[in-house]
Design a protein around this motif. Structure first.
Motif, mmCIF file in Angstrom:
data_model
loop_
_atom_site.group_PDB
_atom_site.id
_atom_site.type_symbol
_atom_site.label_atom_id
_atom_site.label_comp_id
_atom_site.label_asym_id
_atom_site.label_seq_id
_atom_site.Cartn_x
_atom_site.Cartn_y
_atom_site.Cartn_z
ATOM 1 N N THR A 129 75.300 173.944 87.072
ATOM 2 C CA THR A 129 75.991 172.915 86.293
ATOM 3 C C THR A 129 75.866 173.413 84.718
ATOM 4 O OG1 THR A 129 74.937 171.199 87.674
ATOM 5 C CG2 THR A 129 75.594 170.472 85.276
ATOM 6 N N ILE A 130 74.786 173.791 84.277
ATOM 7 C CA ILE A 130 74.583 174.321 82.891
ATOM 8 C C ILE A 130 75.652 175.722 82.758
ATOM 9 C CG2 ILE A 130 73.269 175.841 81.176
ATOM 10 C CD1 ILE A 130 70.822 174.269 82.442
ATOM 11 N N SER A 131 75.856 176.674 83.682
ATOM 12 C CA SER A 131 76.494 177.590 83.663
ATOM 13 C C SER A 131 78.031 177.062 83.554
ATOM 14 C CB SER A 131 76.803 178.591 84.927
ATOM 15 O OG SER A 131 77.587 179.532 84.868
ATOM 16 N N GLU A 132 78.665 175.999 84.169
ATOM 17 C CA GLU A 132 79.919 175.482 84.182
ATOM 18 C C GLU A 132 80.117 174.692 82.860
ATOM 19 O OE1 GLU A 132 80.005 172.550 87.333
ATOM 20 O OE2 GLU A 132 80.908 174.166 88.887
ATOM 21 N N ILE A 133 79.147 174.133 82.188
ATOM 22 C CA ILE A 133 79.303 173.530 81.167
ATOM 23 C C ILE A 133 79.467 174.577 80.089
ATOM 24 C CG2 ILE A 133 77.797 172.432 79.051
ATOM 25 C CD1 ILE A 133 76.725 170.701 81.256
ATOM 26 N N VAL A 134 78.635 175.744 80.042
ATOM 27 C CA VAL A 134 78.831 176.592 78.927
ATOM 28 C C VAL A 134 80.184 177.397 79.180
ATOM 29 C CG1 VAL A 134 78.049 179.040 78.312
ATOM 30 C CG2 VAL A 134 76.404 177.059 78.788
ATOM 31 N N SER A 135 80.614 177.597 80.192
ATOM 32 C CA SER A 135 82.088 178.406 80.601
ATOM 33 C C SER A 135 83.003 177.324 80.066
ATOM 34 C CB SER A 135 82.163 178.665 81.707
ATOM 35 O OG SER A 135 81.199 179.769 82.426
ATOM 36 N N GLY A 136 82.954 176.134 80.591
ATOM 37 C CA GLY A 136 84.046 175.227 80.159
ATOM 38 C C GLY A 136 83.781 174.389 78.997
ATOM 39 N N ALA A 137 82.965 175.023 77.917
ATOM 40 C CA ALA A 137 82.498 174.042 76.572
ATOM 41 C C ALA A 137 83.879 173.583 75.760
ATOM 42 C CB ALA A 137 81.502 174.917 75.611
ATOM 43 N N GLU A 138 84.847 174.415 75.971
ATOM 44 C CA GLU A 138 86.078 174.390 74.932
ATOM 45 C C GLU A 138 86.741 173.139 75.530
ATOM 46 O OE1 GLU A 138 90.145 176.461 73.162
ATOM 47 O OE2 GLU A 138 88.445 177.866 73.979
ATOM 48 N N THR A 139 87.008 173.290 77.036
ATOM 49 C CA THR A 139 87.657 172.084 77.712
ATOM 50 C C THR A 139 87.008 170.790 77.580
ATOM 51 O OG1 THR A 139 88.705 173.673 79.211
ATOM 52 C CG2 THR A 139 88.703 171.407 79.804
ATOM 53 N N LEU A 140 85.519 170.783 77.486
ATOM 54 C CA LEU A 140 84.946 169.438 77.148
ATOM 55 C C LEU A 140 85.053 168.987 75.920
ATOM 56 C CD1 LEU A 140 81.407 170.308 78.982
ATOM 57 C CD2 LEU A 140 83.220 169.240 79.977
ATOM 58 N N ARG A 141 85.024 169.773 74.928
ATOM 59 C CA ARG A 141 85.328 169.305 73.541
ATOM 60 C C ARG A 141 86.697 168.731 73.403
ATOM 61 N NH1 ARG A 141 82.783 174.134 72.036
ATOM 62 N NH2 ARG A 141 84.762 175.012 71.481
ATOM 63 N N LEU A 142 87.567 169.330 74.012
ATOM 64 C CA LEU A 142 89.293 168.917 73.831
ATOM 65 C C LEU A 142 89.452 167.607 74.425
ATOM 66 C CD1 LEU A 142 91.122 172.305 74.708
ATOM 67 C CD2 LEU A 142 90.862 171.091 72.370
ATOM 68 N N TYR A 143 88.570 167.381 75.546
ATOM 69 C CA TYR A 143 88.874 166.070 76.321
ATOM 70 C C TYR A 143 87.631 165.069 75.871
ATOM 71 C CZ TYR A 143 92.604 167.802 78.940
ATOM 72 O OH TYR A 143 93.806 168.485 79.389
ATOM 73 N N GLY A 144 86.720 165.538 75.010
ATOM 74 C CA GLY A 144 85.571 164.604 74.676
ATOM 75 C C GLY A 144 84.712 164.066 75.861
ATOM 76 N N ALA A 145 84.626 164.913 77.024
ATOM 77 C CA ALA A 145 83.710 164.774 77.896
ATOM 78 C C ALA A 145 82.489 165.231 77.997
ATOM 79 C CB ALA A 145 84.422 165.303 79.196
ATOM 80 N N GLY A 146 82.068 165.543 76.888
ATOM 81 C CA GLY A 146 80.778 166.247 76.620
ATOM 82 C C GLY A 146 79.551 165.138 77.097
ATOM 83 N N ASP A 147 79.661 163.899 76.693
ATOM 84 C CA ASP A 147 78.531 162.987 77.116
ATOM 85 C C ASP A 147 78.694 162.824 78.518
ATOM 86 O OD1 ASP A 147 77.937 162.706 74.483
ATOM 87 O OD2 ASP A 147 79.191 160.842 74.054
ATOM 88 N N ARG A 148 79.781 162.761 79.255
ATOM 89 C CA ARG A 148 79.528 162.489 80.797
ATOM 90 C C ARG A 148 79.024 163.856 81.438
ATOM 91 N NH1 ARG A 148 82.972 164.406 84.810
ATOM 92 N NH2 ARG A 148 83.255 163.034 86.473
ATOM 93 N N PHE A 149 79.232 165.009 81.087
ATOM 94 C CA PHE A 149 78.780 166.117 81.658
ATOM 95 C C PHE A 149 77.373 166.127 81.032
ATOM 96 C CE2 PHE A 149 83.176 166.887 82.815
ATOM 97 C CZ PHE A 149 82.988 167.729 84.022
ATOM 98 N N ALA A 150 76.994 165.856 80.011
ATOM 99 C CA ALA A 150 75.475 166.007 79.585
ATOM 100 C C ALA A 150 74.714 165.041 80.629
ATOM 101 C CB ALA A 150 75.225 165.411 78.255
ATOM 102 N N ALA A 151 75.129 163.848 80.918
ATOM 103 C CA ALA A 151 74.646 162.802 81.803
ATOM 104 C C ALA A 151 74.355 163.660 83.111
ATOM 105 C CB ALA A 151 75.457 161.582 81.737
ATOM 106 N N VAL A 152 75.517 164.292 83.774
ATOM 107 C CA VAL A 152 75.519 164.916 84.962
ATOM 108 C C VAL A 152 74.307 165.896 84.832
ATOM 109 C CG1 VAL A 152 76.744 166.395 86.563
ATOM 110 C CG2 VAL A 152 77.809 164.728 85.591
ATOM 111 N N THR A 153 74.268 166.728 83.874
ATOM 112 C CA THR A 153 73.099 167.690 83.916
ATOM 113 C C THR A 153 71.705 167.260 83.759
ATOM 114 O OG1 THR A 153 74.594 169.360 82.367
ATOM 115 C CG2 THR A 153 72.202 169.763 82.300
ATOM 116 N N LYS A 154 71.657 166.033 82.782
ATOM 117 C CA LYS A 154 70.360 165.187 82.876
ATOM 118 C C LYS A 154 69.963 164.763 84.271
ATOM 119 C CE LYS A 154 68.021 161.601 80.195
ATOM 120 N NZ LYS A 154 68.244 160.501 79.174
ATOM 121 N N ALA A 155 70.858 164.440 85.140
ATOM 122 C CA ALA A 155 70.269 163.721 86.233
ATOM 123 C C ALA A 155 69.940 165.144 87.153
ATOM 124 C CB ALA A 155 71.481 163.050 86.971
#
Length: 458
Positions: free
Chosen positions: A72-98
């Motif tokens: 999960t962490i690897s995917e977030i780091v690799s797709g950080a730019e996409t997450l910023r563009l779509y404002g999906a950081g909080d959602r994936f942060a919740a996935v990582t936290k879980a």
């Protein structure tokens, strides 16, 4: 695992040997007290076995959850730019936290179970010593057992039980190592590709044709349930030198068929032949010399363009590589690069555009000089100039070679000698573009939709 192999395995050997030697001395010293010590401490083996079985499952679960967190962490780091563009950081942060919570809980459970190991060994040590003293006192001096002999036997009992405390820690380390080893072996058991033939057959010299005979393919399922076939009873013959386009809607199986022709996978049933030889009987090194795949997203290694080209044919000089670029009529592109062939491409080719990465892949394929070319056409759009360069280079590369293009654009199919149309994993149409557009069917519908989209697009 490193701790186990550096310390745990040695502890099993030394402590086990020590217990056997002390047990032999105990029997020779006083066999009655020895049997008492063995009988009282024997149930500890059953307790350790029960705890061990639960510990194995707990550490297996902990390793799985740990891998999930890292993925999960690897995917977030690799797709950080996409997450910023779509404002999906909080959602994936919740996935990582879980995922982190699940990992923590699994390790806590494993630690809780392992915490029972040491106390259980201590409890049985106390019971064993107490039993030996009690029996010794009951027997008394009348049995010939003196106070000094009893004290001496208690010392042997302590020496016998001393390794048990260390054993409990070793068992914990062993289960951790076993869980890690299972993960490693599970990864190693995943086949990297189809197996090499035991008795390979050489391919004939000259141009090669492709024969596809009643091929059915289904991807392997992680469960016991059978996956539905992606390809069903596909049969086609591609003569040497013919340029064929595989066409179909998304999910029709055209990319899978291209993978089977390149022997990136083997059919579930049926056979694919190249030059009359079944692919399963062709040695991989020879196949990669005679058949080259240009993937949809070419992979470039961090380094220069020259280094990404030269590994295809290490013996070629820079001048020969430059000539290969010129042979594909890409001299203007080469001159426009900042450092020519020494231009750095960056990680995964990030310093180049998608179209330029495709150009590098085409040049790399030309250096191999294959007899069969499998091209998975890129879906990403490129600028008009790069599109012209790609078309020109591909026409040069495909000339005189058996070419299978996995076409995502019908303009590619229109230039091919022959079009194979796949629909839901079956070959439903086979012919030239001009003939197929006049016949009612899947290809005509796709062509009409493509023309309509091209007409209405700005």
């Amino acid at each position: 695992m490193s701790q186990f192999f550096s310390w745990g395995a040695l502890a099993w050997l030394l402590d086990g040997t020590l217990m056997l030697m002390v047990a032999s001395v105990m029997i020779a010293y006083d066999w009655i007290l020895a049997l008492v010590a063995f009988a009282v401490s024997a149930p500890l083996g059953f307790v350790l076995h029960r705890v061990q079985s639960h510990l194995v499952k707990a550490y297996d679960s902990a390793r799985v959850e740990n891998a999930e967190v890292l993925t999960t962490i690897s995917e977030i780091v690799s797709g950080a730019e996409t997450l910023r563009l779509y404002g999906a950081g909080d959602r994936f942060a919740a996935v990582t936290k879980a995922a982190s919570h699940r990992r923590s809980n699994s390790f806590i459970r494993a630690g809780t179970i392992s915490a029972f190991l040491f106390p259980s060994g201590e409890v049985f040590s106390v019971l064993t010593v107490s039993s030996v003293v009690t029996v010794g006192l009951i027997r008394g001096p009348s049995s010939g057992l003196t106070a000094g002999a009893l004290v001496g036997f208690m010392f042997l009992t302590y020496r016998f039980l001393e390794p048990i405390a260390e054993f409990t820690e070793v068992i914990d380390q062993t289960q951790t190592a076993v869980a890690g080893l299972r993960r490693v072996l599970g990864i190693l058991e995943i086949p990297a590709g189809p197996p090499e033939p035991k008795h390979p057959h050489p391919l004939p010299p000259g141009r090669l044709g492709i024969d596809i005979e009643q091929v059915t393919f289904a991807y392997r399922s992680r469960s016991d349930d059978d996956e539905p076939p992606v390809l069903t009873d596909v049969t086609a013959r591609i003569p040497a030198g013919q340029q064929v386009a595989l066409v179909g809607e998304t999910g029709s199986g055209k990319t899978t068929l291209g993978r089977l022709i390149a022997r990136l996978a083997d059919p579930t049933s049926g056979v694919v032949r190249i030059g009359g030889v079944p692919l399963t009987q062709v040695a991989n090194p020879q196949l990669r010399e005679r058949l080259v795949v240009v993937p949809q997203e070419p992979f470039l290694f961090d380094g220069s363009i020259a280094s990404n080209l030269s590994f295809a044919r290490p013996m070629l000089s820079v001048a020969q590589i430059e000539q290969a670029v010129l042979d594909l009529e890409l001299g203007d592109w080469l001159e426009g690069l900042p450092e020519g062939l020494d231009t750095e491409v960056g990680q995964r080719g990030a310093a180049l555009s998608a179209g330029e990465r495709q150009l590098v892949a085409l040049v790399r394929a030309s250096l191999v000089d294959p007899d069969v070319l499998v091209l998975d056409e890129a879906t990403s759009s490129v600028d008009a100039l790069t599109e012209v360069r790609l078309t020109r280079a591909l026409d040069k590369l495909a000339s005189g070679r058996t070419t299978i293009s996995i076409a995502h654009r019908l303009s590619t199919a229109a230039r091919a000698d022959r079009v194979l149309v796949l629909d839901h994993g079956r070959l439903v149409q086979d012919g030239h573009h001009d003939a197929l557009v006049r016949i009612p069917g899947p290809y005509a519908r796709m062509y009409e939709a493509w023309v309509a989209a091209s007409t209405t697009s700005p």
